[in-house]
Design an enzyme around this catalytic site. Structure first.
Site, PDB file in Angstrom:
ATOM      1  N   ASP A 175       0.810  -1.214   0.000  1.00 42.29           N
ATOM      2  CA  ASP A 175       0.000   0.000   0.000  1.00 42.29           C
ATOM      3  C   ASP A 175       0.845   1.267   0.000  1.00 42.29           C
ATOM      4  O   ASP A 175       0.503   2.259  -0.656  1.00 42.29           O
ATOM      5  CB  ASP A 175      -0.925   0.002   1.221  1.00 42.29           C
ATOM      6  CG  ASP A 175      -2.063  -0.998   1.087  1.00 42.29           C
ATOM      7  OD1 ASP A 175      -2.401  -1.359  -0.053  1.00 42.29           O
ATOM      8  OD2 ASP A 175      -2.610  -1.405   2.119  1.00 42.29           O
ATOM      9  N   GLU A 206      -4.380  10.376   4.655  1.00 37.89           N
ATOM     10  CA  GLU A 206      -4.675  11.262   5.772  1.00 37.89           C
ATOM     11  C   GLU A 206      -3.556  12.258   5.994  1.00 37.89           C
ATOM     12  O   GLU A 206      -2.415  12.050   5.568  1.00 37.89           O
ATOM     13  CB  GLU A 206      -4.913  10.479   7.069  1.00 37.89           C
ATOM     14  CG  GLU A 206      -3.674   9.966   7.762  1.00 37.89           C
ATOM     15  CD  GLU A 206      -3.110   8.693   7.185  1.00 37.89           C
ATOM     16  OE1 GLU A 206      -1.873   8.621   7.008  1.00 37.89           O
ATOM     17  OE2 GLU A 206      -3.904   7.768   6.918  1.00 37.89           O
ATOM     18  N   ALA A 225     -10.928   6.815   1.408  1.00 37.61           N
ATOM     19  CA  ALA A 225      -9.960   5.786   1.005  1.00 37.61           C
ATOM     20  C   ALA A 225      -8.966   5.493   2.112  1.00 37.61           C
ATOM     21  O   ALA A 225      -8.481   4.368   2.248  1.00 37.61           O
ATOM     22  CB  ALA A 225      -9.232   6.222  -0.258  1.00 37.61           C
ATOM     23  N   ALA A 255      -7.010   2.983   7.311  1.00 37.51           N
ATOM     24  CA  ALA A 255      -5.588   2.954   7.629  1.00 37.51           C
ATOM     25  C   ALA A 255      -5.365   3.471   9.047  1.00 37.51           C
ATOM     26  O   ALA A 255      -5.950   2.957  10.006  1.00 37.51           O
ATOM     27  CB  ALA A 255      -4.818   3.754   6.581  1.00 37.51           C
TER      28      ALA A 255
END
Length: 253
Positions: free
Chosen positions: A43, A114, A151, A155
Site C-alpha cells: 500500500d 490522511e 480511502a 488505515a
C-alpha cells in the site's frame, strides 16, 4: 487495441522479480507513454505511485507484492491483460496540507490517505481545532489528531478508532489519537468541502510534527487541511474487489 503498460516496483526483492518477469512477458514503456501503470508492492508503494503519476492522467493498477495490500489486487502474471481490460476505476481526490513551522518555513503537501499531527516530545500535544474559520475545540490534549479521506479511513484512522467511511461519500473523518482531554471526545464527521485548521499550543514545550501520507514536517505552528478536487487519482480494481467492497468487508471482520 493492446495497452501500453508501464511497470513500477518497490525495492522489495519479490516486487523487483515480478517487475522483470512482467516486463519481459508483456513489454514495457515509460510511465509518460503508458495507457496504464502497473504498480508492484504494498500500500505504501501504491500511494507513492499515485503521487508520482498524478500529472499523467493515467490509471494505476496495483498487484500485491507487499504485506497488507488493501489498495492492491492479487498478484497473477498469466492473465494480466484480461484483468486490465475488465478492471473497474475508482477516482480519489487527495487532501492538501499547508503547514507553517516555528522557524517560519511553510510547506505544502498532498495526502491520499490522511494528514496527521503527532506529538514530537515526551509531553502530550495540545491543539486547537477550527473548521471553516470557526473555533470548534478550544483544547485537545492528545498524542495527535488526523483528518482522513474515505480511502484512508481504514488505515491510521481506523487504528485510532475512527470510523470507516463509504468510498465516494463527501465526508472526512476527524479523529483524535489517544485523547487525554476531553476524554470522551469521539472525533467528528465533516463535509468534504470543509477546511480544518490545527493550531499548536506552546510548541516550544509541546512540539508537534505533521505528516501528509509519508511526508514529514517537523515542529509545526499551524496546519490547514482541505480536499483538493482539482486532482484526481485513478486507481483500478478487479471487478467485485473495489474499494467499496473492501471498505464494507473491513467492518465485518
Amino acid at each position: 487495441m493492446t495497452q501500453k503498460i508501464a511497470f513500477v516496483a518497490s525495492d522489495a526483492p519479490t516486487a523487483q522479480i515480478a517487475r522483470a518477469a512482467l516486463a519481459t512477458r508483456f513489454g514495457a514503456v515509460p510511465e509518460a507513454q503508458a495507457d496504464v501503470v502497473v504498480a508492484l508492492g504494498g500500500d505504501g508503494f501504491m500511494l507513492h505511485t499515485l503521487h508520482a503519476t498524478q500529472d499523467l492522467d493515467v490509471p494505476v493498477y496495483g498487484m500485491n507484492r507487499g504485506t497488507v495490500g488493501f489498495l492492491m489486487n492479487e498478484y497473477s502474471e498469466s492473465d494480466l491483460l484480461e484483468r486490465l481490460a475488465a478492471a473497474e476505476e475508482e477516482v480519489l481526490n487527495p487532501l492538501v496540507m499547508r503547514a507553517e513551522c516555528v522557524n517560519g518555513e511553510t510547506h505544502r503537501a498532498l495526502a491520499i490517505n490522511e494528514v496527521s499531527l503527532l506529538r514530537a516530545g515526551p509531553q502530550a500535544a495540545q491543539l486547537k481545532i477550527s473548521v471553516d474559520g470557526h473555533l470548534r475545540l478550544e483544547e485537545l490534549v492528545c498524542d495527535g489528531a488526523l483528518l482522513a479521506t474515505p480511502a484512508g479511513s481504514t488505515a491510521y484512522n481506523y487504528s485510532a478508532h475512527g470510523p470507516i467511511l463509504p468510498i465516494g461519500s463527501d465526508v472526512l473523518a476527524l479523529t483524535a489519537v489517544a485523547a487525554f482531554r476531553p476524554r470522551r471526545w469521539r472525533g467528528a464527521l465533516l463535509p468534504k468541502s470543509a477546511t480544518v485548521r490545527f493550531d499548536t499550543v506552546d510548541p516550544g514545550k509541546r512540539p508537534v510534527n505533521a505528516v501528509a501520507d509519508s511526508l514529514w514536517v517537523e515542529n509545526v505552528l499551524w496546519v490547514e487541511v482541505a480536499s483538493e478536487p482539482s486532482i484526481a487519482h485513478r486507481i483500478l480494481f478487479d471487478p467485485g474487489h473495489g474499494l467499496e467492497e473492501r471498505l464494507l468487508r473491513e467492518q465485518f471482520v
